[in-house]
Write an enzyme that holds these catalytic residues in place. Sequence first.
Site, PDB file in Angstrom:
ATOM      1  N   HIS A 219       0.848  -1.193   0.000  1.00  0.00           N
ATOM      2  CA  HIS A 219       0.000   0.000   0.000  1.00  0.00           C
ATOM      3  C   HIS A 219       0.882   1.240   0.000  1.00  0.00           C
ATOM      4  O   HIS A 219       1.914   1.279   0.663  1.00  0.00           O
ATOM      5  CB  HIS A 219      -0.891   0.006   1.248  1.00  0.00           C
ATOM      6  CG  HIS A 219      -1.829   1.175   1.288  1.00  0.00           C
ATOM      7  ND1 HIS A 219      -3.035   1.181   0.621  1.00  0.00           N
ATOM      8  CD2 HIS A 219      -1.730   2.385   1.890  1.00  0.00           C
ATOM      9  CE1 HIS A 219      -3.639   2.337   0.821  1.00  0.00           C
ATOM     10  NE2 HIS A 219      -2.864   3.081   1.583  1.00  0.00           N
TER      11      HIS A 219
ATOM     12  N   ASP B 145     -14.690   2.421   8.164  1.00  0.00           N
ATOM     13  CA  ASP B 145     -13.671   3.306   7.587  1.00  0.00           C
ATOM     14  C   ASP B 145     -14.202   4.005   6.343  1.00  0.00           C
ATOM     15  O   ASP B 145     -13.977   5.202   6.143  1.00  0.00           O
ATOM     16  CB  ASP B 145     -12.404   2.535   7.223  1.00  0.00           C
ATOM     17  CG  ASP B 145     -11.464   3.433   6.436  1.00  0.00           C
ATOM     18  OD1 ASP B 145     -11.008   4.431   7.020  1.00  0.00           O
ATOM     19  OD2 ASP B 145     -11.260   3.200   5.230  1.00  0.00           O
TER      20      ASP B 145
ATOM     21  N   ARG C 191     -14.606  12.539   6.805  1.00  0.00           N
ATOM     22  CA  ARG C 191     -13.352  13.274   7.009  1.00  0.00           C
ATOM     23  C   ARG C 191     -13.034  14.154   5.809  1.00  0.00           C
ATOM     24  O   ARG C 191     -12.557  15.282   5.945  1.00  0.00           O
ATOM     25  CB  ARG C 191     -12.205  12.286   7.256  1.00  0.00           C
ATOM     26  CG  ARG C 191     -12.278  11.631   8.627  1.00  0.00           C
ATOM     27  CD  ARG C 191     -11.321  10.456   8.708  1.00  0.00           C
ATOM     28  NE  ARG C 191      -9.959  10.838   8.406  1.00  0.00           N
ATOM     29  CZ  ARG C 191      -9.049  10.019   7.896  1.00  0.00           C
ATOM     30  NH1 ARG C 191      -9.343   8.761   7.632  1.00  0.00           N
ATOM     31  NH2 ARG C 191      -7.840  10.449   7.650  1.00  0.00           N
TER      32      ARG C 191
ATOM     33  N   SER D 124      -7.269   4.138   9.463  1.00  0.00           N
ATOM     34  CA  SER D 124      -8.002   3.950   8.214  1.00  0.00           C
ATOM     35  C   SER D 124      -7.277   2.934   7.316  1.00  0.00           C
ATOM     36  O   SER D 124      -7.864   1.961   6.841  1.00  0.00           O
ATOM     37  CB  SER D 124      -8.129   5.309   7.514  1.00  0.00           C
ATOM     38  OG  SER D 124      -8.541   5.158   6.197  1.00  0.00           O
TER      39      SER D 124
ATOM     40  N   LYS E 173      -8.240  -1.545   6.908  1.00  0.00           N
ATOM     41  CA  LYS E 173      -8.516  -2.214   5.626  1.00  0.00           C
ATOM     42  C   LYS E 173      -7.484  -3.308   5.352  1.00  0.00           C
ATOM     43  O   LYS E 173      -7.822  -4.390   4.871  1.00  0.00           O
ATOM     44  CB  LYS E 173      -8.490  -1.183   4.484  1.00  0.00           C
ATOM     45  CG  LYS E 173      -9.734  -0.302   4.473  1.00  0.00           C
ATOM     46  CD  LYS E 173      -9.645   0.780   3.420  1.00  0.00           C
ATOM     47  CE  LYS E 173      -8.652   1.840   3.791  1.00  0.00           C
ATOM     48  NZ  LYS E 173      -8.885   3.186   3.312  1.00  0.00           N
TER      49      LYS E 173
END
Length: 430
Positions: free
Chosen positions: A88, A167, A174, A189, A193
């Site tokens: 990620h 999330d 947000r 967040s 995930k």
Amino acid sequence: MSVTDSYDAVQIIRLKRDGHEVPAAAIGWLVDGFTAGRVTDAQMSAFAMAVVLRGCSRDEVHALTAAMTASGRRMNLSALGRPTVDKHSTGGIGDKITLPLAPLIASFGIAVPQLSGRGLGYTGGTLDKLESIPGWRADLSPAELTAQLRTVGAVVCAPGPDLAPADRRLYALRDETGTVESIPLIAASIMSKKIAEGADALVLDVKFGSGALIPPPEQARELARVMVELGADAGLETTVLLTDMDTPLGRTIGNANEVREAEEVLAGGGPADVIELTLALGREMAAAAGRPDLDLDAALSDGRAMDTWRAMIRAQGGDPDAPLPSARETHTITATRDGYLVRTDALAFGIAAWRLGAGRTRQTDPVAHAAGIDLHAVRGEWVTAGTPLFTLSSDDETRIPRALAALDGGWEIADAAPVVSPRVRERITA
Ligand code: URA
């Protein structure tokens, strides 16, 4: 005040607002209530703002992450019978690394489940880039995802609605309430995930610099440390590379043009910094899968990674041979003088590409797949007066002047060559 006996959203918000520790059970109650609709959007937004202003303790961020992970389904990939490693990035300008990296690693028999997002604002989204390939689809059922991991080894797709739904809803709030930029909220967040995805190991690319979500290096490092700890708490082996996002990555910013550049890397070519980062993250993924000795360069140059890419695109309905879209209008900026290109500011280029139509303002907006910027020269290169530097592409000519305005002052030519450092600056593990 104690919230241990009976919980109340307003009391929890007040606790955080006034700088007190919020018990883990109260955070769990708040997130569960938000998921179930008992805690309102206004209350959750107020809590998020209190976190932005007050921060979170280690226990609080752990509780928030655990509750958001538990708000939905947790995938179990153990039946695949092979190592699974996820990657990620916290996002940047021209960051197309997932595209060559996922098939590269999968070409060695390591499963790469890559649940990715769409872009918002000036940072690009991996799904938007792939959707510029005719026919390619991002939405897969859990059964299709697992089947593709078995047959191809790599999947890049959208997370289903039941993966960390708390999330998903909190992130949308947000975005509307100025509460994105918070280390504990970002860490919870991302990690909720990633933990829910169920991979054995995770490699994170945490960016710093003008085009990063968190520009100051010391804060990006702090974000990295928090995520490594959250991974360790959840039994997910997590490694972070801290990488430079002060200048765009590679020579393309957009969607279709980034796919083109990723294919160059998969064909054994491509820009040096894209190759550097692909291999650095790839080595971490290989090591995390217990295969530190893999010859990644060879798989790029002998076509194995490209074969896996083509299989991955086909498996999701895409045609890897179809022409990618090209834009109706282009405008090329040329060098004003001889010299070294010493600065190409990532934020300025990101905003310009967004204004050309490569990005979106609201989650529901479409993106223009052919819009973007091609950089004919990158930081550190010598250029001569009149040579093309950057080509701006858009389907809508009225977008070009605003993109040019974003680039005004965003690049510079000077006499002395700049020091060009490697992209990867630091490695952080538990
Ligand atoms: N990406 C996420 O998934 N969450 C954030 O909070 C920021 C970036």
